[in-house]
Design an enzyme around this catalytic site. Sequence first.
Site, PDB file in Angstrom:
ATOM      1  N   ASP A  31      42.810  37.894  39.627  1.00 37.30           N
ATOM      2  CA  ASP A  31      42.193  37.720  40.939  1.00 37.30           C
ATOM      3  C   ASP A  31      42.514  36.313  41.473  1.00 37.30           C
ATOM      4  OD1 ASP A  31      39.521  39.231  42.426  1.00 37.30           O
ATOM      5  OD2 ASP A  31      39.985  37.165  42.997  1.00 37.30           O
ATOM      6  N   ILE A  32      42.787  36.234  42.775  1.00 35.67           N
ATOM      7  CA  ILE A  32      43.155  34.962  43.386  1.00 35.67           C
ATOM      8  C   ILE A  32      41.962  33.997  43.460  1.00 35.67           C
ATOM      9  CG2 ILE A  32      42.669  35.461  45.840  1.00 35.67           C
ATOM     10  CD1 ILE A  32      45.508  34.436  46.466  1.00 35.67           C
ATOM     11  N   ASN A  87      33.093  47.455  43.536  1.00 40.72           N
ATOM     12  CA  ASN A  87      32.318  47.320  44.765  1.00 40.72           C
ATOM     13  C   ASN A  87      32.733  48.460  45.695  1.00 40.72           C
ATOM     14  OD1 ASN A  87      31.058  44.891  43.947  1.00 40.72           O
ATOM     15  ND2 ASN A  87      32.853  43.710  44.568  1.00 40.72           N
ATOM     16  N   GLY A  93      29.948  44.717  49.027  1.00 43.94           N
ATOM     17  CA  GLY A  93      30.845  43.565  48.943  1.00 43.94           C
ATOM     18  C   GLY A  93      32.319  43.902  48.862  1.00 43.94           C
ATOM     19  N   GLN A  94      32.670  45.183  49.052  1.00 40.40           N
ATOM     20  CA  GLN A  94      34.102  45.524  49.023  1.00 40.40           C
ATOM     21  C   GLN A  94      34.791  44.913  50.241  1.00 40.40           C
ATOM     22  OE1 GLN A  94      35.081  49.748  48.971  1.00 40.40           O
ATOM     23  NE2 GLN A  94      37.272  49.334  48.713  1.00 40.40           N
ATOM     24  N   HIS A 100      39.557  49.353  43.257  1.00 37.80           N
ATOM     25  CA  HIS A 100      39.929  48.397  42.202  1.00 37.80           C
ATOM     26  C   HIS A 100      38.766  48.157  41.271  1.00 37.80           C
ATOM     27  CE1 HIS A 100      38.654  46.253  45.861  1.00 37.80           C
ATOM     28  NE2 HIS A 100      38.120  45.329  45.082  1.00 37.80           N
ATOM     29  N   HIS A 102      37.125  45.339  38.918  1.00 41.56           N
ATOM     30  CA  HIS A 102      37.104  43.933  38.530  1.00 41.56           C
ATOM     31  C   HIS A 102      36.809  43.919  37.030  1.00 41.56           C
ATOM     32  CE1 HIS A 102      36.508  42.080  42.652  1.00 41.56           C
ATOM     33  NE2 HIS A 102      36.063  43.296  42.900  1.00 41.56           N
TER      34      HIS A 102
HETATM   35  P1  5GP Z   1      36.311  43.300  46.591  1.00 41.68           P
HETATM   36  O1  5GP Z   1      35.564  42.218  47.332  1.00 41.68           O
HETATM   37  O2  5GP Z   1      37.026  44.222  47.561  1.00 41.68           O
HETATM   38  O3  5GP Z   1      35.504  44.030  45.579  1.00 41.68           O
HETATM   39  O4  5GP Z   1      37.410  42.552  45.747  1.00 41.68           O
HETATM   40  C1  5GP Z   1      38.596  42.082  46.286  1.00 41.68           C
HETATM   41  C2  5GP Z   1      39.108  41.014  45.365  1.00 41.68           C
HETATM   42  O5  5GP Z   1      40.462  40.773  45.687  1.00 41.68           O
HETATM   43  C3  5GP Z   1      38.388  39.672  45.507  1.00 41.68           C
HETATM   44  O6  5GP Z   1      37.841  39.298  44.253  1.00 41.68           O
HETATM   45  C4  5GP Z   1      39.473  38.724  45.984  1.00 41.68           C
HETATM   46  O7  5GP Z   1      39.358  37.427  45.435  1.00 41.68           O
HETATM   47  C5  5GP Z   1      40.739  39.416  45.542  1.00 41.68           C
HETATM   48  N1  5GP Z   1      41.889  39.149  46.377  1.00 41.68           N
HETATM   49  C6  5GP Z   1      41.925  39.160  47.728  1.00 41.68           C
HETATM   50  N2  5GP Z   1      43.168  38.887  48.166  1.00 41.68           N
HETATM   51  C7  5GP Z   1      43.933  38.715  47.056  1.00 41.68           C
HETATM   52  C8  5GP Z   1      45.328  38.396  46.875  1.00 41.68           C
HETATM   53  O8  5GP Z   1      46.103  38.253  47.808  1.00 41.68           O
HETATM   54  N3  5GP Z   1      45.749  38.290  45.591  1.00 41.68           N
HETATM   55  C9  5GP Z   1      44.913  38.456  44.519  1.00 41.68           C
HETATM   56  N4  5GP Z   1      45.448  38.323  43.318  1.00 41.68           N
HETATM   57  N5  5GP Z   1      43.607  38.753  44.666  1.00 41.68           N
HETATM   58  C10 5GP Z   1      43.119  38.869  45.921  1.00 41.68           C
END
Ligand code: 5GP
Length: 114
Positions: A31-32, A87, A93-94, A100, A102
């Site tokens: 994750d970034i 999420n 929080g998605q 995906h 985590h």
């Molecule tokens: P969500 O909030 O949808 O459950 O999770 C999305 C996740 O994707 C977040 O933890 C966010 O930090 C990660 N993320 C968003 N953009 C990027 C990206 O460009 N590269 C990577 N490696 N992770 C990302």
Amino acid sequence: MLAENIFLKIINRQLPAKIIYEDDLCLAFHDINPQAPVHVLIIPRKEIRTHSDITEEDKLLLGHLHLVAAKLARQLGIDNGYRIIINCKEGAGQTVPHLHFHLLGGRIMGWPPG
Ligand code: 5GP
């Protein structure tokens, strides 16, 4: 509204990512914006927008994602305690509209989650 599906760009190599695992069904990458010492995202290649969109035909795929998560947890040295989070939709929080997992570990996890 959920944002653009940037994970498709990672799958298609249009966007760089620290990919640690891939096969014909899924990819895993760091994750970034990590929320724990280990924070990996595991995504199917198949476009599934949210957890709520999974169907009967995804049963084997979902089992596969879990097996990959367990294998990566062992490889990453977090199998003494890790958390898998999905999420589903904005209320949870998605932010990226591509299913995906985590995979988080390397620190003590609080409960209940926020
Ligand atoms: P969500 O909030 O949808 O459950 O999770 C999305 C996740 O994707 C977040 O933890 C966010 O930090 C990660 N993320 C968003 N953009 C990027 C990206 O460009 N590269 C990577 N490696 N992770 C990302």
